[in-house]
Design a protein around this motif. Structure first.
Motif, PDB file in Angstrom:
ATOM      1  N   ALA A 185      -8.899  42.698 -10.073  1.00 35.18           N
ATOM      2  CA  ALA A 185      -9.601  41.463 -10.417  1.00 35.18           C
ATOM      3  C   ALA A 185     -11.099  41.693 -10.496  1.00 35.18           C
ATOM      4  N   SER A 186     -11.708  41.011 -11.462  1.00 32.74           N
ATOM      5  CA  SER A 186     -13.170  41.042 -11.569  1.00 32.74           C
ATOM      6  C   SER A 186     -13.658  39.720 -12.126  1.00 32.74           C
ATOM      7  N   ILE A 187     -14.896  39.418 -11.840  1.00 32.12           N
ATOM      8  CA  ILE A 187     -15.529  38.220 -12.379  1.00 32.12           C
ATOM      9  C   ILE A 187     -15.883  38.509 -13.829  1.00 32.12           C
ATOM     10  N   ASN A 188     -15.343  37.695 -14.743  1.00 31.10           N
ATOM     11  CA  ASN A 188     -15.631  37.868 -16.164  1.00 31.10           C
ATOM     12  C   ASN A 188     -16.731  36.919 -16.643  1.00 31.10           C
ATOM     13  N   PHE A 189     -16.904  35.788 -15.933  1.00 30.13           N
ATOM     14  CA  PHE A 189     -17.838  34.747 -16.379  1.00 30.13           C
ATOM     15  C   PHE A 189     -18.252  33.932 -15.172  1.00 30.13           C
ATOM     16  N   THR A 190     -19.516  33.520 -15.144  1.00 32.35           N
ATOM     17  CA  THR A 190     -19.970  32.582 -14.118  1.00 32.35           C
ATOM     18  C   THR A 190     -20.648  31.402 -14.789  1.00 32.35           C
ATOM     19  N   GLY A 191     -20.316  30.218 -14.291  1.00 30.04           N
ATOM     20  CA  GLY A 191     -21.010  29.003 -14.681  1.00 30.04           C
ATOM     21  C   GLY A 191     -21.940  28.631 -13.546  1.00 30.04           C
ATOM     22  N   ASN A 192     -22.145  27.323 -13.331  1.00 29.98           N
ATOM     23  CA  ASN A 192     -22.988  26.889 -12.216  1.00 29.98           C
ATOM     24  C   ASN A 192     -22.238  26.946 -10.890  1.00 29.98           C
ATOM     25  N   THR A 193     -21.005  26.449 -10.900  1.00 24.27           N
ATOM     26  CA  THR A 193     -20.201  26.423  -9.671  1.00 24.27           C
ATOM     27  C   THR A 193     -18.839  27.073  -9.871  1.00 24.27           C
ATOM     28  N   SER A 194     -18.558  27.511 -11.078  1.00 22.87           N
ATOM     29  CA  SER A 194     -17.242  28.085 -11.367  1.00 22.87           C
ATOM     30  C   SER A 194     -17.361  29.524 -11.848  1.00 22.87           C
ATOM     31  N   MET A 195     -16.245  30.207 -11.751  1.00 17.78           N
ATOM     32  CA  MET A 195     -16.151  31.600 -12.171  1.00 17.78           C
ATOM     33  C   MET A 195     -14.809  31.796 -12.857  1.00 17.78           C
ATOM     34  N   ILE A 196     -14.778  32.643 -13.873  1.00 17.53           N
ATOM     35  CA  ILE A 196     -13.507  33.052 -14.453  1.00 17.53           C
ATOM     36  C   ILE A 196     -13.217  34.448 -13.939  1.00 17.53           C
ATOM     37  N   VAL A 197     -12.047  34.560 -13.297  1.00 24.97           N
ATOM     38  CA  VAL A 197     -11.613  35.837 -12.752  1.00 24.97           C
ATOM     39  C   VAL A 197     -10.554  36.409 -13.689  1.00 24.97           C
ATOM     40  N   GLY A 198     -10.797  37.589 -14.202  1.00 22.60           N
ATOM     41  CA  GLY A 198      -9.823  38.296 -15.018  1.00 22.60           C
ATOM     42  C   GLY A 198      -9.010  39.211 -14.131  1.00 22.60           C
ATOM     43  N   ILE A 199      -7.696  39.202 -14.325  1.00 25.27           N
ATOM     44  CA  ILE A 199      -6.816  40.008 -13.478  1.00 25.27           C
ATOM     45  C   ILE A 199      -5.866  40.815 -14.359  1.00 25.27           C
ATOM     46  N   ARG A 200      -5.752  42.078 -14.057  1.00 20.90           N
ATOM     47  CA  ARG A 200      -4.806  42.966 -14.738  1.00 20.90           C
ATOM     48  C   ARG A 200      -3.763  43.404 -13.714  1.00 20.90           C
ATOM     49  N   VAL A 201      -2.493  43.322 -14.108  1.00 20.14           N
ATOM     50  CA  VAL A 201      -1.387  43.729 -13.236  1.00 20.14           C
ATOM     51  C   VAL A 201      -0.703  44.936 -13.864  1.00 20.14           C
ATOM     52  N   GLU A 202      -0.582  45.986 -13.076  1.00 22.65           N
ATOM     53  CA  GLU A 202       0.123  47.184 -13.508  1.00 22.65           C
ATOM     54  C   GLU A 202       1.214  47.511 -12.496  1.00 22.65           C
ATOM     55  N   ALA A 203       2.318  48.040 -12.989  1.00 18.83           N
ATOM     56  CA  ALA A 203       3.402  48.479 -12.115  1.00 18.83           C
ATOM     57  C   ALA A 203       3.612  49.971 -12.320  1.00 18.83           C
ATOM     58  N   GLU A 204       3.711  50.685 -11.210  1.00 18.43           N
ATOM     59  CA  GLU A 204       3.906  52.131 -11.267  1.00 18.43           C
ATOM     60  C   GLU A 204       5.254  52.491 -10.681  1.00 18.43           C
ATOM     61  N   ASN A 205       6.000  53.268 -11.435  1.00 20.40           N
ATOM     62  CA  ASN A 205       7.222  53.863 -10.902  1.00 20.40           C
ATOM     63  C   ASN A 205       6.758  55.001 -10.001  1.00 20.40           C
ATOM     64  N   ILE A 206       6.935  54.855  -8.696  1.00 19.99           N
ATOM     65  CA  ILE A 206       6.351  55.824  -7.769  1.00 19.99           C
ATOM     66  C   ILE A 206       7.085  57.160  -7.771  1.00 19.99           C
ATOM     67  N   GLN A 207       8.256  57.214  -8.389  1.00 18.52           N
ATOM     68  CA  GLN A 207       8.971  58.490  -8.498  1.00 18.52           C
ATOM     69  C   GLN A 207       8.506  59.295  -9.704  1.00 18.52           C
ATOM     70  N   LYS A 211     -16.864  26.234  -3.183  1.00 21.71           N
ATOM     71  CA  LYS A 211     -17.032  25.038  -2.357  1.00 21.71           C
ATOM     72  C   LYS A 211     -17.928  25.354  -1.166  1.00 21.71           C
ATOM     73  N   ASN A 212     -18.737  24.370  -0.785  1.00 25.66           N
ATOM     74  CA  ASN A 212     -19.546  24.547   0.429  1.00 25.66           C
ATOM     75  C   ASN A 212     -18.797  23.978   1.626  1.00 25.66           C
ATOM     76  N   SER A 213     -19.432  23.954   2.782  1.00 28.34           N
ATOM     77  CA  SER A 213     -18.741  23.567   4.016  1.00 28.34           C
ATOM     78  C   SER A 213     -18.276  22.113   4.032  1.00 28.34           C
ATOM     79  N   ASP A 214     -18.908  21.234   3.245  1.00 30.36           N
ATOM     80  CA  ASP A 214     -18.455  19.838   3.209  1.00 30.36           C
ATOM     81  C   ASP A 214     -17.492  19.564   2.049  1.00 30.36           C
ATOM     82  N   GLY A 215     -17.093  20.615   1.339  1.00 26.61           N
ATOM     83  CA  GLY A 215     -16.111  20.463   0.270  1.00 26.61           C
ATOM     84  C   GLY A 215     -16.705  20.172  -1.098  1.00 26.61           C
ATOM     85  N   SER A 216     -18.017  20.083  -1.189  1.00 21.80           N
ATOM     86  CA  SER A 216     -18.669  19.863  -2.489  1.00 21.80           C
ATOM     87  C   SER A 216     -18.768  21.184  -3.243  1.00 21.80           C
ATOM     88  N   ASN A 217     -18.893  21.082  -4.568  1.00 22.73           N
ATOM     89  CA  ASN A 217     -19.066  22.291  -5.369  1.00 22.73           C
ATOM     90  C   ASN A 217     -20.355  23.002  -4.975  1.00 22.73           C
TER      91      ASN A 217
END
Length: 179
Positions: free
Chosen positions: A79-101, A118-124
Motif C-alpha cells: 500500500a502507498s498513498i497515491n493522492f492527498t486532499g485536505n483531509t482525505s487520502m487515496i491509498v493504492g493497494i496491490r495484492v500478489e500471491a506467491e506459490n511458496i513451493q 480524524k482528530n481526537s474529537d472525531g472531526s476531519n
C-alpha cells in the motif's frame, strides 16, 4: 499554519499472510471477503502512518479481483498513498500471491481506498501533502485525479438522471412495472 509534506515512501506499508483453509469460500479458493478485510487493514495502516492520526474508510473506489488465490499461497499486500486532499487520502493497494513451493508470483488484485483522517474529537483532520519522487508516483497521482473526476461525474449523473426503460432490448432484462 505551515503545510507539511511527506514522501510516498515514508508511509508505504507491506504485509504478508499465508492463506489457510479457514480463509476459503465454498469453491476452495480464498474468500474475497477475507481479502477485502486485509485490504481495509492495510489501507488504514498506510493512511494512519501518513496522517499521524486515526483514519476511517470513506469509500472503496475500485476492487478488481484478477486471479483466484489458493490455499498455501503467501499473499503480499503493498500500500502507498497515491493522492492527498485536505483531509482525505487515496491509498493504492496491490495484492500478489506467491506459490511458496515454485516461487511463481501472480498479481491478484488492485484496489483504491479513500481514507479520511480524524482528530481526537472525531472531526476531519488536515493531512500532510505528498512529495512525488518518481514518474510512477506522478502517474498514480494523476490517475487518482481522474478517478475523482469520474466519481463526481457518476454522482452528478445519478442525482439528475430521469430513469426510463428506454431501449433495453440488448440487455438481459424484462421490465414488468405495474404501478
Amino acid at each position: 499554519m505551515t503545510k507539511s509534506f511527506k514522501t510516498v515512501a515514508a508511509s508505504q506499508v507491506t504485509i504478508s499472510q499465508l492463506m489457510l483453509p479457514s480463509h476459503t469460500n465454498f469453491s476452495g479458493k480464498i474468500h474475497g471477503g477475507f481479502i477485502l478485510s486485509l485490504l481495509d487493514q492495510i489501507a488504514f495502516a498506510c493512511a494512519s502512518k501518513h496522517s499521524g492520526t486515526y483514519c476511517v474508510t470513506a469509500s472503496v473506489d475500485t476492487v478488481d479481483f484478477l486471479q483466484p488465490i489458493e490455499v498455501g499461497e503467501l499473499v503480499t499486500l503493498k500500500a502507498s498513498i497515491n493522492f492527498t486532499g485536505n483531509t482525505s487520502m487515496i491509498v493504492g493497494i496491490r495484492v500478489e500471491a506467491e506459490n511458496i513451493q515454485t516461487g511463481h508470483v501472480k498479481h491478484c488484485n488492485s484496489s483504491y481506498f479513500t481514507m479520511v483522517a480524524k482528530n481526537s474529537d472525531g472531526s476531519n483532520a488536515q493531512v500532510p501533502g505528498i512529495i512525488l519522487s518518481s514518474k510512477n508516483e506522478l502517474r498514480r497521482f494523476l490517475k487518482s485525479i481522474k478517478r475523482i473526476e469520474l466519481k463526481h461525474e457518476r454522482h452528478n449523473y445519478s442525482a439528475t438522471e430521469e430513469y426510463t426503460d428506454g431501449n433495453l432490448d440488448k440487455y438481459n432484462v424484462q421490465v414488468a412495472i405495474t404501478e
